[in-house]
Enzyme design. Structure first.
Site: not given
Length: 689
Positions: A181, A262-264
């Site tokens: 990720d 929420m990184r995406a």
């Protein structure tokens, strides 16, 4: 390779995108392409003489070389620092001289690779083979933007913000989800199947080998143009506007594909802006969002370790259409850039100065564009991959099996995997760090102290003080300090967990051919493979059926490859149990020569039957006793079912010197208690005596 080049260039335009993970088969120039990025990165301004590359405009107040006085900076090329797979912790984070800290009271710190990579690129080749403790340090530095070195109360902190780029071959194993990720983008690459392209690759490689300087000079002009375009896109990036319509599409796409966290969303937004800047636009278009999704989401869609990365493009297009908005904030592909050719990778209006932009790829001396490079393509042109990371094809389904024939049953589908109970190898090993069996490792709890063997690693402070205390009067100690000499130093002995070689020996004969039964067996083995993935084990797969045994998968770190081979495994024929055990013994013998520190665990999945009366059974039991004499830790998964049970698997387990467990007992949540550790064969022999 267009997606690979685009992903690397986008990170050069906007390092905030978060790096690239390059996945692909061996020999596809992954490392070559990544290393070429260093020459295209803009130069950085640093404080003269600072070993930690502080920015003269915003120097780090906690820099070990600081504080830095205000003054002009010095320009230098951006660094690409390579992290070797076998690097030590001290090489990565830096080394603190504990001896000088204790005896002289000074902080003598030698910066590591994380300091060298600050404001540059940290490149990890074969990143999937990186040791867990190094992965943990990378995750900490990537999350906090700083590296901390702690040694017995003495600490050093320095800034470490870098662009993380990794390459890997999926056949050799997958990445931990946490590290996966951390990569902003991912690209799947494969060698071209077009003869003309392959010919051109060979021509260029031979030309470089013949005269590297002339080859570099030949492409210097194109490289300069590409560097200038990157600089222009960087200058334009702050002016790029991410409208509500595009942001709504980003949020809706991440929600539709159920990505974690929420990184995406953030990575997609940054990537879309970088795509717009790369195309010379100040507004994010729908095509930018689509391309950003194709690069940022595939590796975040993995729901379990055996899922191949990928994205349903029809679902993506439908989501973008549903949440396209009224278009006020989104010029779209037919907006002011003049049609679809004004896409993210060039075309009319896409260059830094308007008009026709420079080509992404070099031209030949005659000026003709390269035939193979699709500059505007947003879709990866890689062949469909099987779940094992190889191109899908007939090899798995039509693999020739020993004794195969008309009696073969089609492959049964595995039942739903479950959380398996932990199985351990007895004793304390010294193998590669992992999460299965006890071992002496550099990480873990402290169990003792010893004199340093080579350079001092982890200091055992109490043992060092005890060693130095009796000699203080003889050494003339007069103050409150402790007089410490090299002979007094003691390093900590730590005990952690190691990874093992888990070798599965699976009965694929006709006695297992009932589809429900074989499905349950495959489900159990798949569950153990999931457990092996989480514990960082190597795995191998031996099956026996028909007239002999076969090594379906030699020992490998690619657990998903083992799962793929298991899924296509047919059944049928006789039950050569002895051949399966002897084949496993040969595999283990070879692996001991290759990797003597990695201890094996044999998992035999069988009902204990052997075809052909008493003689095959006797041969099987003899083969089992040979494995026990080798000291191989074993466990037998008893697949026998029905109201009448012969107990043959239990007898086999006794010869192997390990326990026998049923499929029901293998579940972690089973009511029946299960011995967690595999007992030593020699221990069982002593008890039997």
């Amino acid at each position: 390779m267009a997606d690979l080049r685009l992903a690397l260039l986008l990170n050069a335009v906007s390092p905030a995108v978060g790096g690239v993970l390059v996945r692909g088969e061996k020999g596809t120039a992954k490392s070559t392409a990544v290393r070429a990025l260093a020459a295209l990165m803009p130069e950085v301004e640093v404080v003269p003489g600072c070993r930690f590359s502080c920015d003269p405009r915003r120097p780090d107040p906690d820099c070990p070389d600081g504080p830095h006085a205000a003054g002009p900076g010095a320009s230098r090329p951006a660094r690409m620092v390579e992290l070797p797979v076998g690097a030590s912790e001290d090489r990565l984070v830096g080394a603190l001289d504990i001896e000088r800290a204790l005896s002289e009271g000074v902080k003598a710190f030698e910066p590591g690779l994380l300091a060298a990579a600050h404001r540059g690129v940290l490149y990890v080749d074969e990143v999937n083979l990186l040791h867990d403790h190094l992965v943990d340090l990378l995750l900490d530095a990537a999350a906090m933007g700083a590296s901390y070195v702690e040694r017995e109360g003495v600490s050093v902190r320095h800034a470490s913000r870098f662009l993380l780029v990794g390459t890997m071959n999926p056949e050799e194993g997958e990445l931990r989800p946490q590290l996966l990720d951390r990569f902003g983008l991912t690209v799947e690459v494969a060698a071209s199947r077009e003869p003309e392209e392959r010919m051109e690759v060979v021509r260029r490689r031979l030309a470089y080998d013949e005269d590297p300087a002339a080859f570099a000079a030949r492409w210097a002009g194109e490289e300069t143009a590409l560097r200038e375009r990157i600089a222009a896109a960087r200058a334009l990036l702050p002016a790029v506007r991410l409208g509500d319509a595009a942001l709504r599409q980003i949020a809706a796409t991440c929600a539709a594909f159920e990505v974690d966290g929420m990184r995406a969303d953030i990575v997609m937004a940054r990537t879309a802006c970088a795509l717009a800047a790369w195309a010379g636009r100040t507004d994010v278009a729908a095509e930018d969002v689509r391309q950003a999704a194709l690069l940022a989401l595939p590796h975040r869609r993995r729901r379990n370790p055996f899922d191949a990365p990928g994205l349903d493009e029809e679902k993506l297009d439908e989501t973008l259409r549903q949440h396209g908005g009224d278009g006020e904030d989104d010029p779209g592909p037919d907006g002011p850039d003049g049609g679809p050719d004004g896409g993210p990778d060039g075309g009319p209006g896409g260059g830094p100065g308007g008009g026709q932009p420079p080509q992404d790829g070099p031209r030949d001396p005659a000026g003709a564009p390269e035939p193979a490079e699709s500059a505007g393509s947003g879709e990866p042109s890689v062949p469909e991959q099987s779940r094992g990371g190889r191109p899908a094809g007939k090899g798995d389904e039509e693999r020739e099996q020993p004794g195969g024939g008309a009696g073969d049953q089609p492959p049964a589908r595995a039942s739903e995997p479950f959380r398996a109970r932990a199985l351990h190898v007895p004793g304390v090993g010294e193998g590669a760090a992992g999460r299965r069996s006890r071992a002496r490792t550099a990480q873990g709890r402290t169990t003792g102290a010893r004199r340093p063997q080579g350079a001092l690693g982890r200091l055992h402070l109490a043992a060092t003080v005890r060693a130095a205390a009796p000699h203080q009067r003889a050494r003339g100690r007069s103050g409150p300090g402790l007089v410490v000499r090299r002979d007094d130093l003691r390093e900590a002995v730590r005990e952690g967990r190691e990874s093992n070689l888990v070798l599965f020996v699976v009965d694929a004969s006709g006695s297992m051919a009932a589809r429900k039964r074989m499905g349950a067996v495959k489900g159990a083995v798949l569950s153990l493979l999931l457990d092996a993935y989480q514990r960082r084990d190597k795995v191998g797969l031996v099956t026996f059926r028909g007239s002999g045994a076969e090594v379906v998968l030699p020992p490998t770190s690619s657990v998903d490859a083992a799962a793929a081979r298991l899924g296509s495994l047919p059944t049928g024929g006789r039950t050569p149990l002895a051949a399966g055990l002897l084949k496993a013994r040969e595999v283990l013998r070879v692996e001991r020569l290759r990797d003597p520190s990695r201890r094996p665990l044999l998992v035999a999945v069988t009902d204990g039957r052997a075809t052909g009366g008493t003689e095959p059974v006797a041969r099987a039991r003899q083969a089992a006793r040979l494995l026990a004499a080798d000291g191989t830790a074993s466990v037998v998964v008893d697949c026998e079912s029905g109201p009448v049970r012969l107990g043959l698997a239990g007898a086999l387990a006794g010869d192997l010197g390990g326990p026998a467990v049923t499929l029901e007992e293998l579940r972690a949540d089973a009511v029946t208690s299960l011995v967690r550790s595999v007992r030593s064969p020699h221990h069982n022999h002593r008890r039997a005596a």
